[in-house]
Design an enzyme around this catalytic site. Sequence first.
Site, PDB file in Angstrom:
ATOM      1  N   THR A 137      53.594  51.068  93.154  1.00 39.69           N
ATOM      2  CA  THR A 137      53.089  49.783  93.636  1.00 39.69           C
ATOM      3  C   THR A 137      53.292  49.620  95.140  1.00 39.69           C
ATOM      4  O   THR A 137      54.216  50.213  95.704  1.00 39.69           O
ATOM      5  CB  THR A 137      53.813  48.642  92.884  1.00 39.69           C
ATOM      6  OG1 THR A 137      53.525  47.399  93.514  1.00 39.69           O
ATOM      7  CG2 THR A 137      55.332  48.827  92.882  1.00 39.69           C
ATOM      8  N   TYR A 163      62.694  44.481  90.663  1.00 44.91           N
ATOM      9  CA  TYR A 163      61.520  45.211  90.170  1.00 44.91           C
ATOM     10  C   TYR A 163      61.087  46.285  91.170  1.00 44.91           C
ATOM     11  O   TYR A 163      60.973  47.462  90.829  1.00 44.91           O
ATOM     12  CB  TYR A 163      60.353  44.243  89.907  1.00 44.91           C
ATOM     13  CG  TYR A 163      58.999  44.943  89.843  1.00 44.91           C
ATOM     14  CD1 TYR A 163      58.679  45.781  88.778  1.00 44.91           C
ATOM     15  CD2 TYR A 163      58.058  44.798  90.866  1.00 44.91           C
ATOM     16  CE1 TYR A 163      57.460  46.450  88.729  1.00 44.91           C
ATOM     17  CE2 TYR A 163      56.838  45.461  90.826  1.00 44.91           C
ATOM     18  CZ  TYR A 163      56.543  46.285  89.756  1.00 44.91           C
ATOM     19  OH  TYR A 163      55.347  46.961  89.709  1.00 44.91           O
TER      20      TYR A 163
HETATM   21  P1  NAD Z   1      52.276  45.688  81.911  1.00 41.02           P
HETATM   22  O1  NAD Z   1      53.591  44.979  81.978  1.00 41.02           O
HETATM   23  O2  NAD Z   1      51.054  44.920  81.547  1.00 41.02           O
HETATM   24  O3  NAD Z   1      52.383  46.898  80.877  1.00 41.02           O
HETATM   25  C1  NAD Z   1      53.489  47.734  80.788  1.00 41.02           C
HETATM   26  C2  NAD Z   1      53.388  48.535  79.492  1.00 41.02           C
HETATM   27  O4  NAD Z   1      54.491  49.447  79.438  1.00 41.02           O
HETATM   28  C3  NAD Z   1      53.475  47.680  78.236  1.00 41.02           C
HETATM   29  O5  NAD Z   1      52.477  48.075  77.305  1.00 41.02           O
HETATM   30  C4  NAD Z   1      54.860  47.966  77.684  1.00 41.02           C
HETATM   31  O6  NAD Z   1      54.951  47.849  76.269  1.00 41.02           O
HETATM   32  C5  NAD Z   1      55.063  49.396  78.144  1.00 41.02           C
HETATM   33  N1  NAD Z   1      56.485  49.765  78.248  1.00 41.02           N
HETATM   34  C6  NAD Z   1      57.476  49.062  78.861  1.00 41.02           C
HETATM   35  N2  NAD Z   1      58.651  49.721  78.754  1.00 41.02           N
HETATM   36  C7  NAD Z   1      58.388  50.874  78.084  1.00 41.02           C
HETATM   37  C8  NAD Z   1      59.179  51.983  77.678  1.00 41.02           C
HETATM   38  N3  NAD Z   1      60.495  52.022  77.937  1.00 41.02           N
HETATM   39  N4  NAD Z   1      58.596  52.994  77.013  1.00 41.02           N
HETATM   40  C9  NAD Z   1      57.257  52.952  76.735  1.00 41.02           C
HETATM   41  N5  NAD Z   1      56.468  51.932  77.084  1.00 41.02           N
HETATM   42  C10 NAD Z   1      57.014  50.908  77.755  1.00 41.02           C
HETATM   43  O7  NAD Z   1      52.115  46.394  83.317  1.00 41.02           O
HETATM   44  P2  NAD Z   1      50.813  46.650  84.185  1.00 41.02           P
HETATM   45  O8  NAD Z   1      50.539  45.448  85.010  1.00 41.02           O
HETATM   46  O9  NAD Z   1      49.746  47.207  83.326  1.00 41.02           O
HETATM   47  O10 NAD Z   1      51.347  47.780  85.177  1.00 41.02           O
HETATM   48  C11 NAD Z   1      51.304  49.150  84.802  1.00 41.02           C
HETATM   49  C12 NAD Z   1      51.944  49.984  85.876  1.00 41.02           C
HETATM   50  O11 NAD Z   1      51.263  49.786  87.100  1.00 41.02           O
HETATM   51  C13 NAD Z   1      53.404  49.623  86.148  1.00 41.02           C
HETATM   52  O12 NAD Z   1      54.115  50.825  86.364  1.00 41.02           O
HETATM   53  C14 NAD Z   1      53.360  48.781  87.417  1.00 41.02           C
HETATM   54  O13 NAD Z   1      54.555  48.930  88.163  1.00 41.02           O
HETATM   55  C15 NAD Z   1      52.178  49.393  88.129  1.00 41.02           C
HETATM   56  N6  NAD Z   1      51.431  48.482  89.016  1.00 41.02           N
HETATM   57  C16 NAD Z   1      50.991  47.264  88.555  1.00 41.02           C
HETATM   58  C17 NAD Z   1      50.233  46.439  89.393  1.00 41.02           C
HETATM   59  C18 NAD Z   1      49.719  45.117  88.921  1.00 41.02           C
HETATM   60  O14 NAD Z   1      49.180  44.358  89.723  1.00 41.02           O
HETATM   61  N7  NAD Z   1      49.823  44.765  87.635  1.00 41.02           N
HETATM   62  C19 NAD Z   1      49.947  46.850  90.692  1.00 41.02           C
HETATM   63  C20 NAD Z   1      50.425  48.111  91.137  1.00 41.02           C
HETATM   64  C21 NAD Z   1      51.142  48.904  90.273  1.00 41.02           C
HETATM   65  O1  TDX Z   2      53.484  30.891  88.410  1.00 37.66           O
HETATM   66  C1  TDX Z   2      53.333  31.561  89.462  1.00 37.66           C
HETATM   67  N1  TDX Z   2      53.169  30.921  90.643  1.00 37.66           N
HETATM   68  C2  TDX Z   2      53.033  31.565  91.839  1.00 37.66           C
HETATM   69  O2  TDX Z   2      52.894  30.926  92.888  1.00 37.66           O
HETATM   70  C3  TDX Z   2      53.335  33.019  89.459  1.00 37.66           C
HETATM   71  C4  TDX Z   2      53.510  33.787  88.187  1.00 37.66           C
HETATM   72  C5  TDX Z   2      53.175  33.657  90.672  1.00 37.66           C
HETATM   73  N2  TDX Z   2      53.046  32.970  91.825  1.00 37.66           N
HETATM   74  C6  TDX Z   2      52.893  33.715  93.086  1.00 37.66           C
HETATM   75  C7  TDX Z   2      53.966  34.736  93.364  1.00 37.66           C
HETATM   76  C8  TDX Z   2      53.228  35.808  94.131  1.00 37.66           C
HETATM   77  O3  TDX Z   2      53.213  35.469  95.517  1.00 37.66           O
HETATM   78  O4  TDX Z   2      51.679  34.455  92.986  1.00 37.66           O
HETATM   79  C9  TDX Z   2      51.798  35.741  93.597  1.00 37.66           C
HETATM   80  C10 TDX Z   2      51.488  36.814  92.573  1.00 37.66           C
HETATM   81  O5  TDX Z   2      52.525  36.795  91.625  1.00 37.66           O
HETATM   82  P1  TDX Z   2      52.561  37.826  90.378  1.00 37.66           P
HETATM   83  O6  TDX Z   2      51.282  37.700  89.627  1.00 37.66           O
HETATM   84  O7  TDX Z   2      53.842  37.612  89.664  1.00 37.66           O
HETATM   85  O8  TDX Z   2      52.495  39.239  91.120  1.00 37.66           O
HETATM   86  P2  TDX Z   2      53.443  39.924  92.225  1.00 37.66           P
HETATM   87  O9  TDX Z   2      54.770  39.330  92.236  1.00 37.66           O
HETATM   88  O10 TDX Z   2      52.670  39.928  93.506  1.00 37.66           O
HETATM   89  O11 TDX Z   2      53.540  41.414  91.633  1.00 37.66           O
HETATM   90  C11 TDX Z   2      52.367  42.052  91.073  1.00 37.66           C
HETATM   91  O12 TDX Z   2      51.768  42.948  91.965  1.00 37.66           O
HETATM   92  C12 TDX Z   2      52.353  44.196  92.161  1.00 37.66           C
HETATM   93  C13 TDX Z   2      52.661  42.734  89.738  1.00 37.66           C
HETATM   94  O13 TDX Z   2      53.324  41.842  88.869  1.00 37.66           O
HETATM   95  C14 TDX Z   2      53.456  43.996  89.926  1.00 37.66           C
HETATM   96  O14 TDX Z   2      53.626  44.665  88.688  1.00 37.66           O
HETATM   97  C15 TDX Z   2      52.725  44.886  90.874  1.00 37.66           C
HETATM   98  O15 TDX Z   2      53.518  46.006  91.158  1.00 37.66           O
END
Ligand code: NAD
Ligand code: TDX
Length: 349
Positions: A137, A163
């Site tokens: 990330t 995180y």
């Molecule tokens: P998510 O929380 O939606 O999904 C995570 C998944 O991993 C879930 O299905 C959960 O059951 C599984 N999991 C958790 N612990 C586990 C374990 N010990 N063994 C096997 N499975 C396990 O997350 P996401 O938003 O889909 O993110 C996926 C990946 O991408 C993460 O590594 C996150 O750091 C990275 N990432 C996310 C974002 C974002 O904006 N969501 C951005 C950049 C990178």
């Molecule tokens: O209720 C809320 N109110 C609010 O103001 C929530 C849930 C978030 N926020 C703000 C916090 C952040 O500035 O919105 C922004 C986005 O928040 P999140 O959706 O929690 O994302 P962020 O903290 O930016 O992290 C996300 O992007 C990078 C993902 O959760 C990560 O998994 C990824 O690595």
Amino acid sequence: MIKTYLVTGGAGFIGSNFIQYILNKYKNDIFVINLDKLTYAGNLNNLKSVEKNKNYVFVKGDICDKKLVANLFKKYNIDYVVNFAAESHVDRSINSAEEFVTTNVYGTFNLLENAKKAWQTGEDCYKAGVKYLQVSTDEVYGALTEKESSFTEKTPICPHSPYSASKAGADMLVKSFYDTHKMPLNITRCSNNYGPYQFPEKLIPLMFIKCKNKQQLPVYGTGLNVRDWLYVTDHCSAIDLVLRKAKPGEIYNIGGNNEKNNLYIVNYIINYLSKHFDKTISPDLITFVKDRKGHDFRYSINSSKIQKELGWKPEVSFEKGIELTMNWYLKNDKWIKDVLDGSYKNKTT
Ligand code: NAD
Ligand code: TDX
């Protein structure tokens, strides 16, 4: 030759989009094993469209489980590991960080160790065509002020939340397996994703649901924190490209050049829903609440390396991506209901 993928965390938001993306793109040329522990964030309803696909299998399990992961490498001739499995929500890591360290750091180590054992043919030599990809990330770089230039792959790692620190720890381990053992691997660092199947603890789906139900919309602090938004299928296409085309050892930033502050996003959702769902929805729902501890001010990704070296570019504009996302959530009431009442947890195969 059929390529076999071990996708971890494939029942989560990005993992489930990625599995659908590759099965749709490569069809019978691939076989996908989805290893997921089904934590609160894992939802098999995300994978209904592929659950009967003969090129796909679901395995419920933990990436930290040594025996299970070793057995998967014995049972299947795995070519690619794509590690999405993680604890991914910053607010949860502020309340309790242990699972973040266990899954994000130790789990990554366990996957690396097993992949190395299965793939190594001699010192620093590996089976042809194999690759490990760590889905990381932008948060590992820390935070920017309004004026600072975007993160590049050379920006020093400086995470702030438990995180992002656990993701940075994982990145360091992954890099060490390349630097020390020359294991074929890559790391991708993407900005904030949005799109279908995102768990409604994250900003966009949370605000959508609350707004639709005319509940207060909790904006942290001033609402001026900035994130760089990317539609999820653009992240999937970048991962696919890195896995298949990138030189081992390389790190790639992925981002859509879509910097928006949180208030802009929340107002966009309000306007969208007042136009397309209920015209009485208004910005009065916005409620400023206590700021997140250690709240990173701004993320911004410079993705010119992947654009120049691999020819990747984002295909979905912010306006189009939000429209696709809002329409998906509007059409998928049942998916939302199952998440909110917890019944999604009953589906385990
Ligand atoms: P998510 O929380 O939606 O999904 C995570 C998944 O991993 C879930 O299905 C959960 O059951 C599984 N999991 C958790 N612990 C586990 C374990 N010990 N063994 C096997 N499975 C396990 O997350 P996401 O938003 O889909 O993110 C996926 C990946 O991408 C993460 O590594 C996150 O750091 C990275 N990432 C996310 C974002 C974002 O904006 N969501 C951005 C950049 C990178
Ligand atoms: O209720 C809320 N109110 C609010 O103001 C929530 C849930 C978030 N926020 C703000 C916090 C952040 O500035 O919105 C922004 C986005 O928040 P999140 O959706 O929690 O994302 P962020 O903290 O930016 O992290 C996300 O992007 C990078 C993902 O959760 C990560 O998994 C990824 O690595």
